[in-house]
Write an enzyme that holds these catalytic residues in place. Structure first.
Site, PDB file in Angstrom:
ATOM      1  N   GLU A 150       0.829  -1.207   0.000  1.00 14.76           N
ATOM      2  CA  GLU A 150       0.000   0.000   0.000  1.00 14.76           C
ATOM      3  C   GLU A 150       0.859   1.250   0.000  1.00 14.76           C
ATOM      4  OE1 GLU A 150      -3.204  -0.202  -1.163  1.00 14.76           O
ATOM      5  OE2 GLU A 150      -3.398  -1.664   0.454  1.00 14.76           O
ATOM      6  N   SER A 170     -12.754   1.752  -8.030  1.00 13.33           N
ATOM      7  CA  SER A 170     -13.826   1.996  -8.986  1.00 13.33           C
ATOM      8  C   SER A 170     -13.368   2.954 -10.082  1.00 13.33           C
ATOM      9  CB  SER A 170     -15.055   2.569  -8.268  1.00 13.33           C
ATOM     10  OG  SER A 170     -14.718   3.744  -7.537  1.00 13.33           O
ATOM     11  N   ASP A 218      -3.418   0.554  -9.521  1.00  8.65           N
ATOM     12  CA  ASP A 218      -4.819   0.253  -9.783  1.00  8.65           C
ATOM     13  C   ASP A 218      -5.054  -0.054 -11.253  1.00  8.65           C
ATOM     14  OD1 ASP A 218      -5.107   0.797  -7.141  1.00  8.65           O
ATOM     15  OD2 ASP A 218      -6.168   2.696  -7.410  1.00  8.65           O
TER      16      ASP A 218
END
Length: 393
Positions: free
Chosen positions: A34, A138, A183
């Site tokens: 992360e 998303s 991502d």
């Protein structure tokens, strides 16, 4: 109604004809690694079965018209005017509604990459079943679906890694969110039953079988319902701390620091900068250790690494919140092999690696813990490693 059907129906009702196709791209869960991506480090995400769908067709004009099931208005921009809308200065809101900037930003980034290509106007209708604000990317799913559609319709012939870079450019410069490339790479390179080990400096990627299914394990997502936004200050401040730490160490990025450099870092940095640096350096090592454990020992060997990752994000990077800590702690207390928050932090979701037989117990315990604490009820569901972009219709 599925998101695929919703995208097609929205296109038909908004534009009065059938789309030429529907393209989709997945969200992602980051298994570990992360905030290491924008530090040119290592990450280990996997694409999930939740996807964003883009129904698209040429419209015979020079305009891009965008509709979405999560907004009431249509956004229209002329292809030749995109350079006047983007790029967005860091920290500024884009000149169009943010949801539309992901799609329009992809078109802008593609035009910048292929300025001589004869690009014509399109209509786009977007629907998604990727939870928004949960740390499941998303935004990258929107970028991947739209980039895949435009790559096909405009006959650009770009490969998935280039399209991932297009998505990152859209997110960084059109939306103004200072994210790394994890991502987009995860969404574009997803494979069933595998995570994607990504070197965020070289952009080399390798599929790593997870072995979850054969080991009788499930990845449980605990969406805390605490929404976050990457373009807000906390994410940017963490990135600036990392850049400052690298400068003080005299290196290009924190990718070039190792655990053995931490004693010197502690001597030359203020406490906050040092702890930000320590998270990145140790998290990079945890990614490498997780890849080795999955390859050599199997998924049941990675639990302690997930737990250590969460502790580092909670204490050193300070991006967890009470709901995430409750989710992680409760899952571990009720039999999870490992658990950690996932995503950019300041809200979003936690993941727990759980034996299939323990799913009901872990889920019930987390729901009860949230109720006891007075938190909003979490949304709990399982995810599995899934494929990348595709043309669905």
């Amino acid at each position: 109604m599925t998101a695929l059907t919703a995208a097609r129906d929205l296109f038909t009702s908004s534009f009065g004809r059938e789309p030429e196709g529907v393209w989709s791209a997945p969200g992602r869960v980051n298994l570990i690694g992360e905030h290491t991506d924008y530090n040119e480090g290592f990450v280990l995400p996997f694409a999930i079965q939740h996807r964003t769908y883009a129904a698209v067709a040429f419209n015979g004009t020079g305009d891009i018209r965008v509709e979405s099931t999560f907004a009431d208005s249509q956004v229209v921009a002329h292809l030749d005017e995109l350079d006047g809308i983007f790029p967005t200065a860091p920290g500024e809101a884009p000149g169009v509604p943010e949801w539309s900037a992901y799609a329009l930003g992809v078109a802008w980034a593609l035009r910048a990459l292929r300025p001589d290509a004869p690009l014509t106007g399109v209509d786009i209708a977007i629907a998604s079943d990727v939870p928004v604000g949960a740390g499941l990317s998303s935004s990258a799913a929107i970028e991947g679906a739209v980039a895949s559609a435009l790559n096909d319709l405009w006959e650009l012939g770009l490969d998935p890694v280039i399209l991932a870079q297009v998505g990152r450019k859209a997110e960084n410069e059109a939306v103004g969110a200072p994210t790394g490339i994890m991502d987009q790479m995860s969404s574009m390179l997803g494979r069933p039953d595998a995570a994607t080990f990504i070197d965020c400096r070289s952009l080399e990627a390798k599929s790593i079988p997870t072995g979850f299914r054969d080991a009788g394990l499930e990845v449980l997502v605990i969406d805390t319902q605490v929404t976050h936004a990457h373009s807000t200050g906390g994410y940017r401040e963490r990135r600036e701390s990392c850049e400052r730490g690298a400068q003080l160490l005299g290196i290009r990025s924190l990718r070039d620091a190792s655990v053995s450099d931490l004693p010197r870092a502690a001597e030359i940095m203020d406490d906050v900068t040092f702890r930000r640096v320590r998270h990145i350096v140790t998290e990079n090592q945890r990614v490498l250790d997780t890849v080795a454990a999955l390859t050599e020992q199997g998924p049941r060997a990675i639990g302690d690494l997930l737990v250590a990752s969460h502790a580092s994000m909670r204490d050193d990077f300070e991006i967890s919140v009470a709901e995430l800590d409750t989710a992680v702690d409760t899952a571990l207390e009720n039999g999870a092999i490992g658990a950690r928050m996932t995503g950019g932090g300041f809200g979003g979701a936690a993941i727990a690696l759980v034996s299939h037989a323990d799913l009901p117990r872990v889920s019930d315990a987390v729901e009860q813990a949230f109720a006891d604490a007075g938190f909003t009820a979490p949304h709990i569901f399982t995810v599995s490693p899934s494929e990348g972009p595709r043309r669905d219709a």
